[in-house]
Enzyme design. Structure first.
Site, PDB file in Angstrom:
ATOM      1  N   LYS A   1       1.796 -15.151 -22.066  1.00  0.00           N
ATOM      2  CA  LYS A   1       1.060 -14.879 -20.822  1.00  0.00           C
ATOM      3  C   LYS A   1       0.714 -13.397 -20.747  1.00  0.00           C
ATOM      4  O   LYS A   1      -0.434 -13.032 -20.502  1.00  0.00           O
ATOM      5  CB  LYS A   1       1.917 -15.250 -19.618  1.00  0.00           C
ATOM      6  CG  LYS A   1       1.422 -14.688 -18.285  1.00  0.00           C
ATOM      7  CD  LYS A   1       2.264 -15.109 -17.101  1.00  0.00           C
ATOM      8  CE  LYS A   1       3.471 -14.267 -16.916  1.00  0.00           C
ATOM      9  NZ  LYS A   1       3.254 -12.969 -16.236  1.00  0.00           N
ATOM     10  N   ASN A   2       1.696 -12.531 -20.962  1.00  0.00           N
ATOM     11  CA  ASN A   2       1.463 -11.106 -20.724  1.00  0.00           C
ATOM     12  C   ASN A   2       0.544 -10.486 -21.763  1.00  0.00           C
ATOM     13  O   ASN A   2      -0.241  -9.598 -21.453  1.00  0.00           O
ATOM     14  CB  ASN A   2       2.795 -10.367 -20.607  1.00  0.00           C
ATOM     15  CG  ASN A   2       3.529 -10.784 -19.334  1.00  0.00           C
ATOM     16  OD1 ASN A   2       2.940 -11.391 -18.442  1.00  0.00           O
ATOM     17  ND2 ASN A   2       4.806 -10.477 -19.268  1.00  0.00           N
TER      18      ASN A   2
ATOM     19  N   ASP B   1       1.439   4.509  -9.637  1.00  0.00           N
ATOM     20  CA  ASP B   1       1.222   5.960  -9.750  1.00  0.00           C
ATOM     21  C   ASP B   1       1.084   6.431 -11.193  1.00  0.00           C
ATOM     22  O   ASP B   1       0.292   7.327 -11.502  1.00  0.00           O
ATOM     23  CB  ASP B   1       2.362   6.713  -9.056  1.00  0.00           C
ATOM     24  CG  ASP B   1       3.721   6.347  -9.651  1.00  0.00           C
ATOM     25  OD1 ASP B   1       4.065   5.155  -9.652  1.00  0.00           O
ATOM     26  OD2 ASP B   1       4.420   7.250 -10.141  1.00  0.00           O
ATOM     27  N   GLN B   2       1.808   5.786 -12.093  1.00  0.00           N
ATOM     28  CA  GLN B   2       1.741   6.215 -13.502  1.00  0.00           C
ATOM     29  C   GLN B   2       0.400   5.835 -14.128  1.00  0.00           C
ATOM     30  O   GLN B   2      -0.150   6.592 -14.934  1.00  0.00           O
ATOM     31  CB  GLN B   2       2.896   5.590 -14.295  1.00  0.00           C
ATOM     32  CG  GLN B   2       4.270   6.011 -13.787  1.00  0.00           C
ATOM     33  CD  GLN B   2       4.500   7.511 -13.909  1.00  0.00           C
ATOM     34  OE1 GLN B   2       4.298   8.096 -14.982  1.00  0.00           O
ATOM     35  NE2 GLN B   2       4.876   8.147 -12.820  1.00  0.00           N
TER      36      GLN B   2
ATOM     37  N   ARG C   1       6.735  -1.782  -6.971  1.00  0.00           N
ATOM     38  CA  ARG C   1       5.857  -1.777  -8.158  1.00  0.00           C
ATOM     39  C   ARG C   1       4.620  -0.897  -7.945  1.00  0.00           C
ATOM     40  O   ARG C   1       3.492  -1.356  -7.925  1.00  0.00           O
ATOM     41  CB  ARG C   1       5.457  -3.199  -8.536  1.00  0.00           C
ATOM     42  CG  ARG C   1       6.690  -4.028  -8.898  1.00  0.00           C
ATOM     43  CD  ARG C   1       6.352  -5.406  -9.353  1.00  0.00           C
ATOM     44  NE  ARG C   1       5.793  -5.406 -10.711  1.00  0.00           N
ATOM     45  CZ  ARG C   1       5.414  -6.522 -11.326  1.00  0.00           C
ATOM     46  NH1 ARG C   1       5.510  -7.667 -10.715  1.00  0.00           N
ATOM     47  NH2 ARG C   1       4.908  -6.467 -12.538  1.00  0.00           N
TER      48      ARG C   1
ATOM     49  N   ARG D   1       2.714 -20.194 -12.628  1.00  0.00           N
ATOM     50  CA  ARG D   1       2.037 -18.931 -12.960  1.00  0.00           C
ATOM     51  C   ARG D   1       2.333 -18.539 -14.398  1.00  0.00           C
ATOM     52  O   ARG D   1       1.510 -17.920 -15.062  1.00  0.00           O
ATOM     53  CB  ARG D   1       2.525 -17.813 -12.042  1.00  0.00           C
ATOM     54  CG  ARG D   1       2.095 -17.939 -10.617  1.00  0.00           C
ATOM     55  CD  ARG D   1       2.367 -16.666  -9.864  1.00  0.00           C
ATOM     56  NE  ARG D   1       1.839 -15.513 -10.586  1.00  0.00           N
ATOM     57  CZ  ARG D   1       1.963 -14.256 -10.152  1.00  0.00           C
ATOM     58  NH1 ARG D   1       2.605 -14.008  -9.027  1.00  0.00           N
ATOM     59  NH2 ARG D   1       1.459 -13.259 -10.832  1.00  0.00           N
TER      60      ARG D   1
ATOM     61  N   CYS E   1       5.316  -6.747  -4.691  1.00  0.00           N
ATOM     62  CA  CYS E   1       5.481  -8.190  -4.894  1.00  0.00           C
ATOM     63  C   CYS E   1       6.957  -8.485  -4.630  1.00  0.00           C
ATOM     64  O   CYS E   1       7.739  -7.616  -4.284  1.00  0.00           O
ATOM     65  CB  CYS E   1       5.061  -8.603  -6.293  1.00  0.00           C
ATOM     66  SG  CYS E   1       6.297  -8.228  -7.526  1.00  0.00           S
TER      67      CYS E   1
ATOM     68  N   ASP F   1      12.684  -9.760 -17.831  1.00  0.00           N
ATOM     69  CA  ASP F   1      12.100 -11.088 -17.592  1.00  0.00           C
ATOM     70  C   ASP F   1      13.018 -12.213 -18.045  1.00  0.00           C
ATOM     71  O   ASP F   1      12.733 -13.383 -17.789  1.00  0.00           O
ATOM     72  CB  ASP F   1      10.746 -11.224 -18.309  1.00  0.00           C
ATOM     73  CG  ASP F   1       9.698 -10.358 -17.655  1.00  0.00           C
ATOM     74  OD1 ASP F   1       8.614 -10.205 -18.240  1.00  0.00           O
ATOM     75  OD2 ASP F   1       9.961  -9.819 -16.564  1.00  0.00           O
TER      76      ASP F   1
HETATM   77  C1  EPZ Z   1       5.014  -5.968 -17.136  1.00  0.00           C
HETATM   78  O1  EPZ Z   1       4.800  -5.588 -15.783  1.00  0.00           O
HETATM   79  C2  EPZ Z   1       5.105  -7.479 -17.135  1.00  0.00           C
HETATM   80  N1  EPZ Z   1       3.873  -8.061 -16.610  1.00  0.00           N
HETATM   81  C3  EPZ Z   1       6.296  -7.924 -16.289  1.00  0.00           C
HETATM   82  O2  EPZ Z   1       6.398  -9.340 -16.426  1.00  0.00           O
HETATM   83  C4  EPZ Z   1       7.568  -7.284 -16.836  1.00  0.00           C
HETATM   84  O3  EPZ Z   1       8.653  -7.651 -15.995  1.00  0.00           O
HETATM   85  C5  EPZ Z   1       7.415  -5.765 -16.854  1.00  0.00           C
HETATM   86  O4  EPZ Z   1       6.239  -5.413 -17.635  1.00  0.00           O
HETATM   87  C6  EPZ Z   1       8.615  -5.060 -17.457  1.00  0.00           C
HETATM   88  O5  EPZ Z   1       8.817  -5.528 -18.752  1.00  0.00           O
HETATM   89  C7  EPZ Z   1       2.756  -8.087 -17.374  1.00  0.00           C
HETATM   90  O6  EPZ Z   1       2.721  -7.595 -18.487  1.00  0.00           O
HETATM   91  C8  EPZ Z   1       1.564  -8.763 -16.773  1.00  0.00           C
HETATM   92  P1  EPZ Z   1       6.224  -1.888 -15.609  1.00  0.00           P
HETATM   93  P2  EPZ Z   1       4.450  -4.045 -15.441  1.00  0.00           P
HETATM   94  O7  EPZ Z   1       5.054  -1.077 -15.235  1.00  0.00           O
HETATM   95  O8  EPZ Z   1       3.762  -3.424 -16.575  1.00  0.00           O
HETATM   96  C9  EPZ Z   1       7.813   0.987 -12.219  1.00  0.00           C
HETATM   97  C10 EPZ Z   1       6.523 -11.541 -15.712  1.00  0.00           C
HETATM   98  O9  EPZ Z   1       7.432 -12.172 -15.170  1.00  0.00           O
HETATM   99  N2  EPZ Z   1       6.455   1.570 -12.208  1.00  0.00           N
HETATM  100  O10 EPZ Z   1       6.741  -1.790 -17.017  1.00  0.00           O
HETATM  101  O11 EPZ Z   1       3.815  -4.037 -14.097  1.00  0.00           O
HETATM  102  C11 EPZ Z   1       7.838  -0.447 -11.731  1.00  0.00           C
HETATM  103  O12 EPZ Z   1       7.924  -0.473 -10.328  1.00  0.00           O
HETATM  104  C12 EPZ Z   1       6.195 -10.134 -15.254  1.00  0.00           C
HETATM  105  O13 EPZ Z   1       5.820 -11.976 -16.665  1.00  0.00           O
HETATM  106  C13 EPZ Z   1       6.206   2.704 -11.420  1.00  0.00           C
HETATM  107  O14 EPZ Z   1       7.099   3.202 -10.730  1.00  0.00           O
HETATM  108  O15 EPZ Z   1       5.905  -3.426 -15.317  1.00  0.00           O
HETATM  109  C14 EPZ Z   1       9.076  -0.992 -12.397  1.00  0.00           C
HETATM  110  O16 EPZ Z   1      10.200  -0.644 -11.617  1.00  0.00           O
HETATM  111  C15 EPZ Z   1       7.054  -9.724 -14.079  1.00  0.00           C
HETATM  112  N3  EPZ Z   1       4.964   3.235 -11.419  1.00  0.00           N
HETATM  113  C16 EPZ Z   1       9.121  -0.246 -13.735  1.00  0.00           C
HETATM  114  O17 EPZ Z   1       8.258   0.891 -13.574  1.00  0.00           O
HETATM  115  C17 EPZ Z   1       3.945   2.734 -12.170  1.00  0.00           C
HETATM  116  O18 EPZ Z   1       2.827   3.263 -12.144  1.00  0.00           O
HETATM  117  C18 EPZ Z   1       8.619  -1.041 -14.939  1.00  0.00           C
HETATM  118  O19 EPZ Z   1       7.384  -1.621 -14.553  1.00  0.00           O
HETATM  119  C19 EPZ Z   1       4.215   1.590 -12.973  1.00  0.00           C
HETATM  120  C20 EPZ Z   1       5.471   1.038 -12.983  1.00  0.00           C
END
Ligand code: EPZ
Length: 419
Positions: A22-23, A127-128, A124, A399, A119, A307
């Site tokens: 999916k991802n 900012d990055q 989530r 989903r 969510c 996950d």
């Molecule tokens: C991806 O989400 C996946 N989704 C998530 O899978 C997965 O849990 C996550 O990576 C971590 O492995 C997809 O790829 C579509 P992150 P992503 O940015 O990229 C914080 C599922 O069940 N953060 O790596 O959105 C964030 O809040 C889903 O398939 C910031 O603070 O996750 C989190 O605490 C759920 N600022 C941490 O970083 C930012 O700009 C990691 O999030 C971005 C992220």
């Protein structure tokens, strides 16, 4: 509102093929916006999230649909892309749609994408993502819940993420492929989905080095061509199916995945007492003895994946002893705990740590799905519980899992979906 009914107790055994990731699919669908030609993706899972991303691509003006005669393939052609705005009502349904921002900015020089908002599992923020795009010269404004990004011309720059972000890395990587000059991303995410995206962008003509490590270099090019790609198997779905085999004391083979991307998950299953066999595209789990307690801490790849946290916790509820699960990636990803307690699990949460004391048995009960992976954890637990469990709000599961009840039934589970 569909429900899933499970009568626990069956030992799962047999072979099942995992669907495409999916991802990976969602990132590759966003990447298609960069192409000057048609993009064909094969082995695509038929999921609600994929349908949502198709709607977003169409709203942007691209043509995007399932391929004629092949229900697991997508055809995307961004030639008619004419609208660099992703609407709120679609973006709010799925945060991954924020990944269209980088490609739209690179292609149009401007983009308007709704802030995805929080969510169930956490705030989530993005900012990055915005910090990275700004480093490539984009002007970023927040306007009534929308992110407006403009850049007369994106130019290569140095992006040092404050924390590891998978979609943030992918968003910036995609924008950088068409920027003028060289981009260095430091503290890049190392997930397999980042590596797969870089490989596909490379096949489209991008120049990317170092994907899979924490320093990635992208040298901008003039344009990217269309591409045809078969999506890798879903490592999280595979881990979920193996967890079902583990918790029921079964013998399950999952095919169509790369165990090399599942090492930290397989290692935890071994610690829990499982016998694991792998070859290039298959992982097999056999469980004969009692489940052993363990400590697991979620972390970015190659650490134990967040996950898989709920699914592992479901298994540990029946271990002989006390386990600890620490969720370090998201701030609110224990919503499956109260539902597991309804099944008789003995779990206490303090901050980011959950303490699980193994119990001799779980008892079936009605439970509520709250988010995608929490629902998967409840299904894993229900398969081992005595009696009937009803999982409500299964749209969360749909989903991210393609026909989960058909796959588990093929392994011997007593499970059905009730409309
Ligand atoms: C991806 O989400 C996946 N989704 C998530 O899978 C997965 O849990 C996550 O990576 C971590 O492995 C997809 O790829 C579509 P992150 P992503 O940015 O990229 C914080 C599922 O069940 N953060 O790596 O959105 C964030 O809040 C889903 O398939 C910031 O603070 O996750 C989190 O605490 C759920 N600022 C941490 O970083 C930012 O700009 C990691 O999030 C971005 C992220």
């Amino acid at each position: 509102m569909d429900r899933i009914l499970i009568r626990g107790g069956a030992r799962l055994s047999g072979e099942i093929r995992a669907s495409g990731s999916k991802n990976s699919t969602l990132a590759l669908m966003a990447a298609a916006l960069l192409a000057d030609g048609e993009v064909i993706l094969r082995n695509v899972p038929r999921l609600r999230d994929v349908e949502t991303m198709l709607e977003i691509l169409r709203a942007l003006g691209a043509s995007a649909d399932w391929a004629e005669g092949d229900e697991q393939s997508l055809r995307i052609d961004p030639a008619a892309l004419n609208q660099p705005e992703a609407p709120y009502d679609l973006v709010r349904k799925m945060r991954a749609s924020f990944m269209v921002l980088g490609p739209l900015l690179a292609r149009f020089g401007s983009a308007r994408v709704s802030e995805p908002g929080g969510c169930a599992i956490g705030v989530r923020p993005v900012d990055q993502h915005l910090k990275g795009l700004a480093a490539l010269g984009a002007k970023i404004q927040l306007d009534h819940g929308y992110v407006e990004a403009t850049a007369a011309e994106l130019r290569g720059g140095r992006v040092a993420f404050d924390l590891t972000t998978v979609n943030g890395t992918q968003n910036v990587m995609m924008a950088a492929t068409l920027a003028r000059g060289e981009t260095l991303i430091e503290n890049a995410a190392r997930e397999p989905e980042v590596v797969e995206l870089a490989a596909v962008l490379g096949a489209m003509g991008a120049e990317i080095e170092g994907a899979g490590g924490d320093r990635v270099v992208i040298r901008g090019v003039e344009s990217l061509s269309g591409v045809e790609h078969t999506v890798t198997g879903d490592r999280i779905e595979a881990g979920t199916l193996l967890a079902a085999g583990l918790v029921t004391g079964g013998d399950v083979r999952v095919t169509g995945v790369k165990p090399v991307f599942m090492e930290s998950t397989l290692e935890k299953f071994r610690e829990a007492g499982a016998d694991i066999e792998t070859d290039e595209g298959t992982a097999r789990i056999r469980m004969a003895g009692p489940l052993q307690p363990l400590r697991a801490v979620t972390a970015p790849f190659p650490g134990f994946p967040t996950d898989m946290q709920a699914q592992l916790m479901a298994v540990l509820t029946l271990a002989e002893g006390s386990s600890v699960v620490v969720e370090q990636v998201f701030e609110n990803r224990f919503m499956h705990v109260p539902e597991l307690q309804r099944l008789g699990a003995d779990i206490s949460v303090s901050g980011r740590s959950a303490h699980i004391r193994g119990v001799p048995r779980l008892m079936g009960a009605p439970v509520m799905a709250t988010d995608l992976r929490a629902s998967a954890g409840l299904i894993v637990a229900a398969l081992a519980a005595e009696g009937d469990t009803v999982v409500n709000r299964v749209y969360h599961i749909d989903r991210g899992y393609e026909r989960i009840e058909a796959k588990l039934r093929a392994l011997g589970a007593e499970i059905e979906r009730e409309k």
